[in-house]
Design a protein around this motif. Structure first.
Motif, PDB file in Angstrom:
ATOM      1  N   LYS A  45       0.818  -1.083   0.138  1.00 47.95           N
ATOM      2  CA  LYS A  45      -0.054  -0.197   0.095  1.00 47.95           C
ATOM      3  C   LYS A  45       0.792   1.232   0.063  1.00 47.95           C
ATOM      4  O   LYS A  45       0.665   2.305  -0.699  1.00 47.95           O
ATOM      5  CB  LYS A  45      -1.008   0.172   1.188  1.00 47.95           C
ATOM      6  CG  LYS A  45      -2.091  -1.090   1.060  1.00 47.95           C
ATOM      7  CD  LYS A  45      -2.808  -1.019   2.313  1.00 47.95           C
ATOM      8  CE  LYS A  45      -3.664  -2.045   2.389  1.00 47.95           C
ATOM      9  NZ  LYS A  45      -4.232  -2.247   3.896  1.00 47.95           N
ATOM     10  N   CYS A  48       2.251   1.990  -3.515  1.00 50.05           N
ATOM     11  CA  CYS A  48       1.329   2.288  -4.493  1.00 50.05           C
ATOM     12  C   CYS A  48       0.941   3.735  -4.213  1.00 50.05           C
ATOM     13  O   CYS A  48      -0.048   4.211  -4.900  1.00 50.05           O
ATOM     14  CB  CYS A  48       0.329   1.278  -4.625  1.00 50.05           C
ATOM     15  SG  CYS A  48       0.758  -0.259  -5.204  1.00 50.05           S
ATOM     16  N   GLY A  49       1.131   4.242  -3.142  1.00 49.72           N
ATOM     17  CA  GLY A  49       0.615   5.395  -2.741  1.00 49.72           C
ATOM     18  C   GLY A  49      -0.682   5.466  -2.258  1.00 49.72           C
ATOM     19  O   GLY A  49      -1.327   6.746  -1.980  1.00 49.72           O
ATOM     20  N   ILE A  50      -1.060   4.504  -1.721  1.00 50.43           N
ATOM     21  CA  ILE A  50      -2.329   4.251  -1.010  1.00 50.43           C
ATOM     22  C   ILE A  50      -2.463   4.899   0.604  1.00 50.43           C
ATOM     23  O   ILE A  50      -3.230   5.510   1.197  1.00 50.43           O
ATOM     24  CB  ILE A  50      -3.204   2.871  -1.069  1.00 50.43           C
ATOM     25  CG1 ILE A  50      -3.302   2.833  -2.630  1.00 50.43           C
ATOM     26  CG2 ILE A  50      -4.498   3.125  -0.350  1.00 50.43           C
ATOM     27  CD1 ILE A  50      -3.756   1.249  -2.816  1.00 50.43           C
ATOM     28  N   LYS A  70      -2.425  12.002  -9.371  1.00 50.11           N
ATOM     29  CA  LYS A  70      -3.018  10.850  -9.221  1.00 50.11           C
ATOM     30  C   LYS A  70      -3.082  10.220 -10.880  1.00 50.11           C
ATOM     31  O   LYS A  70      -2.763   8.850 -10.901  1.00 50.11           O
ATOM     32  CB  LYS A  70      -4.493  11.056  -8.727  1.00 50.11           C
ATOM     33  CG  LYS A  70      -4.917  11.395  -7.609  1.00 50.11           C
ATOM     34  CD  LYS A  70      -5.817  10.476  -6.935  1.00 50.11           C
ATOM     35  CE  LYS A  70      -5.947  10.331  -5.558  1.00 50.11           C
ATOM     36  NZ  LYS A  70      -5.955   9.187  -4.900  1.00 50.11           N
ATOM     37  N   SER A  74      -1.580   6.727 -11.636  1.00 53.91           N
ATOM     38  CA  SER A  74      -2.656   5.650 -12.383  1.00 53.91           C
ATOM     39  C   SER A  74      -1.914   5.089 -13.686  1.00 53.91           C
ATOM     40  O   SER A  74      -2.590   3.920 -14.173  1.00 53.91           O
ATOM     41  CB  SER A  74      -4.012   6.203 -12.491  1.00 53.91           C
ATOM     42  OG  SER A  74      -4.051   7.183 -13.240  1.00 53.91           O
ATOM     43  N   PHE A  79      -2.572  -1.748  -9.094  1.00 55.60           N
ATOM     44  CA  PHE A  79      -2.470  -2.511  -7.881  1.00 55.60           C
ATOM     45  C   PHE A  79      -3.590  -3.088  -7.825  1.00 55.60           C
ATOM     46  O   PHE A  79      -4.900  -2.862  -8.159  1.00 55.60           O
ATOM     47  CB  PHE A  79      -2.523  -1.575  -6.777  1.00 55.60           C
ATOM     48  CG  PHE A  79      -2.616  -2.182  -5.190  1.00 55.60           C
ATOM     49  CD1 PHE A  79      -1.845  -3.057  -5.163  1.00 55.60           C
ATOM     50  CD2 PHE A  79      -3.108  -1.541  -4.307  1.00 55.60           C
ATOM     51  CE1 PHE A  79      -1.853  -3.681  -3.868  1.00 55.60           C
ATOM     52  CE2 PHE A  79      -3.474  -2.202  -3.040  1.00 55.60           C
ATOM     53  CZ  PHE A  79      -2.588  -3.109  -2.743  1.00 55.60           C
ATOM     54  N   MET A  80      -3.466  -4.684  -7.417  1.00 53.57           N
ATOM     55  CA  MET A  80      -4.708  -5.292  -7.088  1.00 53.57           C
ATOM     56  C   MET A  80      -4.586  -5.693  -5.586  1.00 53.57           C
ATOM     57  O   MET A  80      -3.977  -6.419  -5.201  1.00 53.57           O
ATOM     58  CB  MET A  80      -4.473  -6.859  -7.967  1.00 53.57           C
ATOM     59  CG  MET A  80      -5.484  -7.630  -7.886  1.00 53.57           C
ATOM     60  SD  MET A  80      -5.298  -9.184  -8.543  1.00 53.57           S
ATOM     61  CE  MET A  80      -5.381 -10.406  -6.971  1.00 53.57           C
ATOM     62  N   PRO A  81      -5.922  -4.933  -5.029  1.00 56.10           N
ATOM     63  CA  PRO A  81      -5.778  -5.139  -3.565  1.00 56.10           C
ATOM     64  C   PRO A  81      -6.378  -6.477  -3.215  1.00 56.10           C
ATOM     65  O   PRO A  81      -6.736  -7.332  -4.137  1.00 56.10           O
ATOM     66  CB  PRO A  81      -6.792  -4.041  -3.130  1.00 56.10           C
ATOM     67  CG  PRO A  81      -7.048  -3.325  -4.247  1.00 56.10           C
ATOM     68  CD  PRO A  81      -6.515  -4.222  -5.409  1.00 56.10           C
ATOM     69  N   VAL A  84     -11.224  -6.680  -3.113  1.00 59.38           N
ATOM     70  CA  VAL A  84     -12.006  -5.625  -4.100  1.00 59.38           C
ATOM     71  C   VAL A  84     -13.227  -6.053  -4.339  1.00 59.38           C
ATOM     72  O   VAL A  84     -13.738  -7.192  -3.999  1.00 59.38           O
ATOM     73  CB  VAL A  84     -11.255  -5.951  -5.776  1.00 59.38           C
ATOM     74  CG1 VAL A  84     -12.339  -5.135  -6.588  1.00 59.38           C
ATOM     75  CG2 VAL A  84     -10.056  -5.384  -5.621  1.00 59.38           C
ATOM     76  N   ASP A  85     -14.433  -5.103  -4.077  1.00 59.80           N
ATOM     77  CA  ASP A  85     -15.788  -5.416  -3.735  1.00 59.80           C
ATOM     78  C   ASP A  85     -16.169  -5.894  -5.268  1.00 59.80           C
ATOM     79  O   ASP A  85     -16.001  -5.265  -6.283  1.00 59.80           O
ATOM     80  CB  ASP A  85     -16.332  -4.241  -3.336  1.00 59.80           C
ATOM     81  CG  ASP A  85     -16.037  -3.916  -2.163  1.00 59.80           C
ATOM     82  OD1 ASP A  85     -15.563  -4.784  -1.092  1.00 59.80           O
ATOM     83  OD2 ASP A  85     -15.964  -2.631  -1.550  1.00 59.80           O
ATOM     84  N   GLY A  99     -10.267  -0.993 -15.435  1.00 56.98           N
ATOM     85  CA  GLY A  99      -8.894  -0.861 -15.571  1.00 56.98           C
ATOM     86  C   GLY A  99      -8.491   0.148 -16.601  1.00 56.98           C
ATOM     87  O   GLY A  99      -7.436   0.757 -16.364  1.00 56.98           O
ATOM     88  N   PRO A 102      -8.028   5.132 -16.392  1.00 58.05           N
ATOM     89  CA  PRO A 102      -7.148   6.287 -16.401  1.00 58.05           C
ATOM     90  C   PRO A 102      -6.938   6.709 -17.761  1.00 58.05           C
ATOM     91  O   PRO A 102      -6.631   7.920 -18.008  1.00 58.05           O
ATOM     92  CB  PRO A 102      -5.898   5.722 -16.061  1.00 58.05           C
ATOM     93  CG  PRO A 102      -6.143   4.569 -15.143  1.00 58.05           C
ATOM     94  CD  PRO A 102      -7.235   3.991 -15.747  1.00 58.05           C
ATOM     95  N   THR A 151      -6.185  -5.329 -13.594  1.00 62.45           N
ATOM     96  CA  THR A 151      -5.049  -4.821 -13.251  1.00 62.45           C
ATOM     97  C   THR A 151      -4.245  -4.711 -14.435  1.00 62.45           C
ATOM     98  O   THR A 151      -3.749  -3.451 -14.474  1.00 62.45           O
ATOM     99  CB  THR A 151      -4.472  -5.446 -12.196  1.00 62.45           C
ATOM    100  OG1 THR A 151      -5.333  -5.923 -11.157  1.00 62.45           O
ATOM    101  CG2 THR A 151      -3.050  -4.541 -11.493  1.00 62.45           C
ATOM    102  N   GLN A 154      -4.846  -1.611 -17.090  1.00 60.70           N
ATOM    103  CA  GLN A 154      -4.260  -0.443 -16.726  1.00 60.70           C
ATOM    104  C   GLN A 154      -3.050  -0.182 -17.337  1.00 60.70           C
ATOM    105  O   GLN A 154      -2.702   0.970 -17.562  1.00 60.70           O
ATOM    106  CB  GLN A 154      -4.059  -0.393 -15.072  1.00 60.70           C
ATOM    107  CG  GLN A 154      -4.222   0.912 -14.543  1.00 60.70           C
ATOM    108  CD  GLN A 154      -4.598   0.928 -13.297  1.00 60.70           C
ATOM    109  OE1 GLN A 154      -4.925   0.149 -12.561  1.00 60.70           O
ATOM    110  NE2 GLN A 154      -3.918   2.139 -12.615  1.00 60.70           N
TER     111      GLN A 154
END
Lengths: 260, 333
Positions: A45, A48-50, A70, A74, A79-81, A84-85, A99, A102, A151, A154
């Motif tokens: 995290k 990835c800048g989160i 951003k 992007s 990033f694949m957390p 993911v909901d 994806g 951006p 992912t 992107q």
């Protein structure tokens, strides 16, 4: 090139990462291993800048991740957390299209180029056969592949995956990690991935970072990191390290306590 | 359904249905008027009495029903997206509670007799109060769906107790006016409000229709949205305020019309899938078809007595929901 410099990070008052520094080379395939709560996901995290660290910085090609726009981020790092909901009935194709966000125009409508890119990625990841199914109705392994495809869509130089192979059978695991290897070897993407399965990490990654209690215990190529001494100390169990006769990569088996 | 069919449904079939419903609602009522006379009256020709019924009584009411239907359904769809919860509706975050409190207080303090604008105004004030309270409470949780839903539930409870307090202090006739308003009613609004509401709701809904892909990305969760280049917190704030404005404008004129905001997005999601860039316009159109139909039913069902449209929307929506549930092996969400 990713430079991680003296990172202290965590959540509200709890410090998880303690003064971490390391470099991740361009076009490398790096696995991050370690016990639960060692700080693997936190490191991703921060990378990835989160999550903003308490101190220290992460530079990607010389740009500081926390001051970069951003848009730049992007288009540079995907990033694949772990979570993911997937609550809504999007089709697989629509879901992978997110994806491309951006690159979409002001009204965030996909262009012909985005559609072409998604079609190619659906083929590349082998999910075009169920591209019209709804994501909330897929099996665990299928979901994981769809998330990876999203992912990849992107199209960034750096792709970061948090536990892409958790809860998968050995066939799906090999499928997914092979896919990441192809991205790395054929398409020159820099891949960073956290893995629980040490054997999968040893077989598919080129470099490993072994974490312990928010510190980096050891890092380097797979053969250097997967030595029985470090693994036994970090995981507090007796192991045997052998070499895979076909690939020549190390693998690890635990030894049952009553048989020692 | 294949995406081409869905697009045909949303952009051709549904608008055509909306036009049909518009004409049907205009001609149907206690006094049934023929299609021909309805058309004539619409363009200003025909008998005086028919002209009055069509142009002055039915037309504003149907336009309001279509506008409010579209606004509530689109807002519901967007709320479900940003709250990542298919059971959310425009009233989840306490807007209706605030509006009901404002309006009931208005009735009880006798504002209705002072000026026509005071009841909608106090309803709007109540709604804004609720929105601000939820906004401030959610800030601590950085506008994630949990903090917003929790704040909404708390605010709704506080306002519904306040409404009970106001009711317990009120006289019978005031209580009745407030009660009818509370159930959602399209017969009581003042026509002078119509242009304002139309502008706010239609402009707002048009903007919402363009945010589809942003909302899609937000449904993935904060971490993923962030790496796709979206400032989730800021975006959710702006969208929340916009949808609140739309809902509050509808509610302050028509009262609390339940189920439209919950059901329309739900039904359309079953038909058209979850992609918000299609789902938001589809929901808006569905509301635009459904609410005037319900209103027409409310006028003719027990004619000459009119029942509140909110009762019809809830019953019709509920039955439709049950049918949908039985068909889909009990999978509601």
């Amino acid at each position: 090139m990713i430079e991680i410099k003296n990172i202290d990070a965590g959540y509200s008052s709890k410090k998880i990462l303690k003064n971490i520094s390391c470099n991740i080379a361009k076009e490398s395939f790096t696995g991050i291993i370690g016990k639960n709560a060692a700080g693997k996901s936190t490191l991703l995290k921060v990378l990835c800048g989160i999550l903003k660290p308490f101190s220290g910085q992460v530079l990607i090609n010389g740009h500081n991740v926390y001051t970069a726009s951003k848009k730049f981020l992007s288009e540079t790092i995907a990033f694949m957390p772990q979570n993911v909901d997937m609550n809504f009935p999007f089709t697989v194709k629509e879901f992978v299209m997110f994806g491309r966000y951006p690159y979409m125009n002001m009204f965030k409508m996909p262009s012909e180029k985005d559609y072409a890119a998604v079609d190619e990625i659906l083929k590349f990841t082998g999910i075009e056969t169920f591209s019209q199914r709804y994501v909330d109705e897929l099996s665990g392994g299928e979901k994981q592949k769809v998330l990876i495809a999203q992912t990849i869509a992107q199209e960034t130089d750096i792709m970061v995956f948090d536990e892409p192979a958790s809860h998968l059978d050995i066939g799906s695991l090999a499928d997914i990690l092979h896919l990441l290897r192809l991205l790395n070897k054929k398409h020159g993407r820099t891949i960073v991935v956290t893995l629980h399965d040490l054997n999968a990490a040893g077989e598919f990654c080129d470099n490993l970072i072994l974490m312990e209690d928010g510190n980096i215990r050891n890092s380097g190529n797979v053969e250097k990191v997967l030595n029985y001494k470090d693994i036994e100390e970090v995981y507090k169990t007796t192991v045997v390290v052998k070499t895979n006769p076909i690939s020549g990569k190390p693998y690890i088996i635990p030894v049952s306590k009553d048989l020692q | 359904m294949a995406s081409k069919k869905i697009k045909i449904l949303i952009f051709f079939v549904m608008p055509a249905l909306a036009v049909l419903v518009f004409i049907f609602s205009l001609k149907t009522g206690t006094k049934d008027i023929s299609f021909f006379d309805t058309f004539k009256a619409l363009f200003g020709y025909g008998e005086e009495s028919v002209l009055t019924i069509i142009r002055q009584i039915r037309l504003p009411r149907i336009i309001m029903a279509m506008t409010a239907g579209a606004g509530l359904a689109a807002s519901g769809c967007v709320f479900q997206g940003i709250l990542k919860n298919p059971l959310a509706d425009p009233f989840t975050l306490g807007i209706s509670g605030g509006a009901v409190f404002g309006a009931s207080a208005g009735f009880v303090f006798g504002l209705a007799s002072l000026s026509w604008i005071l009841i909608p105004f106090s309803a709007l004030a109540g709604a804004i109060l609720a929105v601000l309270a939820v906004y401030i409470l959610s800030m601590r949780g950085k506008f994630n769906s949990k903090s917003m839903i929790l704040s909404g539930v708390i605010i709704s409870y506080i306002f519904s107790s306040a409404v009970m307090l106001v009711f317990s202090l009120s006289k019978t006739n005031q209580f009745y006016s407030a009660f009818v308003w509370l159930m959602g009613n399209l017969s009581a609004f003042d026509e002078r409000l119509l242009p304002v509401v139309i502008i706010i709701v239609l402009a707002g809904t048009a903007i919402l229709c363009l945010t589809g892909n942003i909302i899609n990305a937000i449904t993935l969760g904060g971490q993923k949205a962030s790496t796709l280049g979206i400032d989730t917190e800021k975006t959710v704030k702006i969208i929340f305020l916009l949808t609140s404005l739309i809902t509050a404008s509808c509610v302050s004129c028509c009262g609390v019309i339940g189920f439209v905001g919950l059901m329309m997005p739900h039904i359309m999601r079953k038909i058209a899938g979850g992609n918000h860039s299609l789902l938001i316009p589809a929901s808006a159109l569905a509301g635009c078809i459904f609410l005037p139909l319900c209103d027409t039913l409310s006028r003719i069902l027990f004619a000459p007595v009119e029942i509140p449209v909110g009762v019809i929307t809830s019953i019709a929506g509920g039955i439709f929901f049950i049918v949908l549930m039985m068909k889909r092996d009990g999978e509601i969400l």
